[in-house]
Motif scaffolding. Sequence first.
Motif, PDB file in Angstrom:
ATOM      1  N   GLY A  64       0.795  -1.221   0.000  1.00 11.79           N
ATOM      2  CA  GLY A  64       0.000   0.000   0.000  1.00 11.79           C
ATOM      3  C   GLY A  64       0.828   1.271   0.000  1.00 11.79           C
ATOM      4  O   GLY A  64       2.027   1.282   0.276  1.00 11.79           O
ATOM      5  N   MET A  65       0.149   2.376  -0.300  1.00 10.99           N
ATOM      6  CA  MET A  65       0.804   3.671  -0.451  1.00 10.99           C
ATOM      7  C   MET A  65       1.200   4.251   0.903  1.00 10.99           C
ATOM      8  O   MET A  65       0.469   4.135   1.886  1.00 10.99           O
ATOM      9  N   VAL A  66       2.350   4.897   0.946  1.00  8.94           N
ATOM     10  CA  VAL A  66       2.809   5.564   2.159  1.00  8.94           C
ATOM     11  C   VAL A  66       2.018   6.854   2.346  1.00  8.94           C
ATOM     12  O   VAL A  66       1.395   7.360   1.398  1.00  8.94           O
ATOM     13  N   PRO A  71       8.569  12.034   4.749  1.00  6.74           N
ATOM     14  CA  PRO A  71       9.704  12.791   4.201  1.00  6.74           C
ATOM     15  C   PRO A  71      10.500  11.957   3.203  1.00  6.74           C
ATOM     16  O   PRO A  71      10.725  10.770   3.404  1.00  6.74           O
ATOM     17  N   MET A  72      10.922  12.597   2.142  1.00  7.43           N
ATOM     18  CA  MET A  72      11.804  11.997   1.138  1.00  7.43           C
ATOM     19  C   MET A  72      13.035  12.893   1.042  1.00  7.43           C
ATOM     20  O   MET A  72      13.002  13.953   0.405  1.00  7.43           O
ATOM     21  N   THR A 161       4.208   9.346  -9.812  1.00  8.88           N
ATOM     22  CA  THR A 161       4.441   7.994  -9.328  1.00  8.88           C
ATOM     23  C   THR A 161       4.196   7.947  -7.827  1.00  8.88           C
ATOM     24  O   THR A 161       4.549   8.895  -7.104  1.00  8.88           O
ATOM     25  N   GLU A 162       3.565   6.873  -7.365  1.00  2.22           N
ATOM     26  CA  GLU A 162       3.271   6.717  -5.946  1.00  2.22           C
ATOM     27  C   GLU A 162       4.417   6.004  -5.237  1.00  2.22           C
ATOM     28  O   GLU A 162       5.052   5.109  -5.799  1.00  2.22           O
ATOM     29  N   ILE A 163       4.667   6.416  -3.997  1.00  3.27           N
ATOM     30  CA  ILE A 163       5.617   5.715  -3.133  1.00  3.27           C
ATOM     31  C   ILE A 163       4.819   4.736  -2.270  1.00  3.27           C
ATOM     32  O   ILE A 163       3.885   5.144  -1.572  1.00  3.27           O
ATOM     33  N   VAL A 171      11.212  -7.857   5.325  1.00  3.74           N
ATOM     34  CA  VAL A 171      11.737  -6.518   5.630  1.00  3.74           C
ATOM     35  C   VAL A 171      10.898  -5.487   4.878  1.00  3.74           C
ATOM     36  O   VAL A 171      10.662  -5.621   3.673  1.00  3.74           O
ATOM     37  N   ARG A 172      10.450  -4.457   5.595  1.00  2.38           N
ATOM     38  CA  ARG A 172       9.641  -3.422   4.957  1.00  2.38           C
ATOM     39  C   ARG A 172      10.530  -2.379   4.293  1.00  2.38           C
ATOM     40  O   ARG A 172      11.490  -1.887   4.894  1.00  2.38           O
ATOM     41  N   HIS A 173      10.191  -2.058   3.061  1.00  2.16           N
ATOM     42  CA  HIS A 173      10.905  -1.042   2.295  1.00  2.16           C
ATOM     43  C   HIS A 173       9.891  -0.056   1.724  1.00  2.16           C
ATOM     44  O   HIS A 173       8.685  -0.315   1.721  1.00  2.16           O
ATOM     45  N   ILE A 174      10.411   1.059   1.236  1.00  4.50           N
ATOM     46  CA  ILE A 174       9.593   1.977   0.449  1.00  4.50           C
ATOM     47  C   ILE A 174      10.227   2.121  -0.926  1.00  4.50           C
ATOM     48  O   ILE A 174      11.451   2.028  -1.078  1.00  4.50           O
ATOM     49  N   ALA A 175       9.381   2.325  -1.927  1.00  2.40           N
ATOM     50  CA  ALA A 175       9.883   2.495  -3.292  1.00  2.40           C
ATOM     51  C   ALA A 175       8.777   3.070  -4.158  1.00  2.40           C
ATOM     52  O   ALA A 175       7.593   2.983  -3.821  1.00  2.40           O
ATOM     53  N   ASN A 176       9.175   3.646  -5.283  1.00  2.96           N
ATOM     54  CA  ASN A 176       8.199   4.129  -6.254  1.00  2.96           C
ATOM     55  C   ASN A 176       7.593   2.948  -6.995  1.00  2.96           C
ATOM     56  O   ASN A 176       8.276   1.981  -7.362  1.00  2.96           O
ATOM     57  N   LEU A 177       6.290   3.027  -7.214  1.00  2.00           N
ATOM     58  CA  LEU A 177       5.548   1.928  -7.818  1.00  2.00           C
ATOM     59  C   LEU A 177       5.746   1.848  -9.324  1.00  2.00           C
ATOM     60  O   LEU A 177       5.706   0.765  -9.910  1.00  2.00           O
ATOM     61  N   SER A 178       5.979   2.976  -9.959  1.00  2.00           N
ATOM     62  CA  SER A 178       6.118   3.026 -11.417  1.00  2.00           C
ATOM     63  C   SER A 178       7.243   3.988 -11.780  1.00  2.00           C
ATOM     64  O   SER A 178       7.758   4.730 -10.926  1.00  2.00           O
TER      65      SER A 178
END
Length: 208
Positions: A64-66, A71-72, A161-163, A171-178
Amino acid sequence: MLDQCTHSRHLAVVPLSLLVLVLASAQVRSEPTRRLITQAIDESKQVELPGNTRPEANIDNDRGMVPDSLPMEHMRLQLRLPMEKEEELDNLLQKIQDPNSPDYHKWLTPEEFKKQFSLAPEDIETIANWLKSQGFTVNVVNARSVDFSGTAGQVRYAFRTEIHYFDVRGVRHIANLSNPQIPAALAPAVAGIVSLNDFKPRPINGVQ
């Protein structure tokens, strides 16, 4: 992301470019950089930056989306030089590493490198102003990149693009979906965006 943009020719010389930065000094003789951004920015005309996603950022791992407020920090817009400047840099790197060349080990200082192998000042100003207009903070302009910070919501709005959160081997990570998008007018000067995710660069043996 550097590991995501290895398809780009200019990114392949970055490690050698860093070598040029470490010692002093050579006299710089170079033509001014040709402008690459020649059209007004039209937000309705977008282009995708290919190769700017992680393979782990897939539907199976998606959680799911953050929040937009996440903050980025210290994202980097990776810049692309005109072809003639890339060729000039390639030639320089060959000469300073060739014992038979009169330019052998005639290193450039960081200031000389930035002066010789940066985008045209007008292009840098256009890119920085566009980032600011999207709500980002421009931290520093380097020879080959612009370091900027903002939020996930600003990334979603500016780069289309969604993060998302991703669960990879527990392990939980964040990343751009597209792949991110940018205005077409900026495309000649931009190769990709670094640090839209928190994955470490992939090591040679493929182990994360």
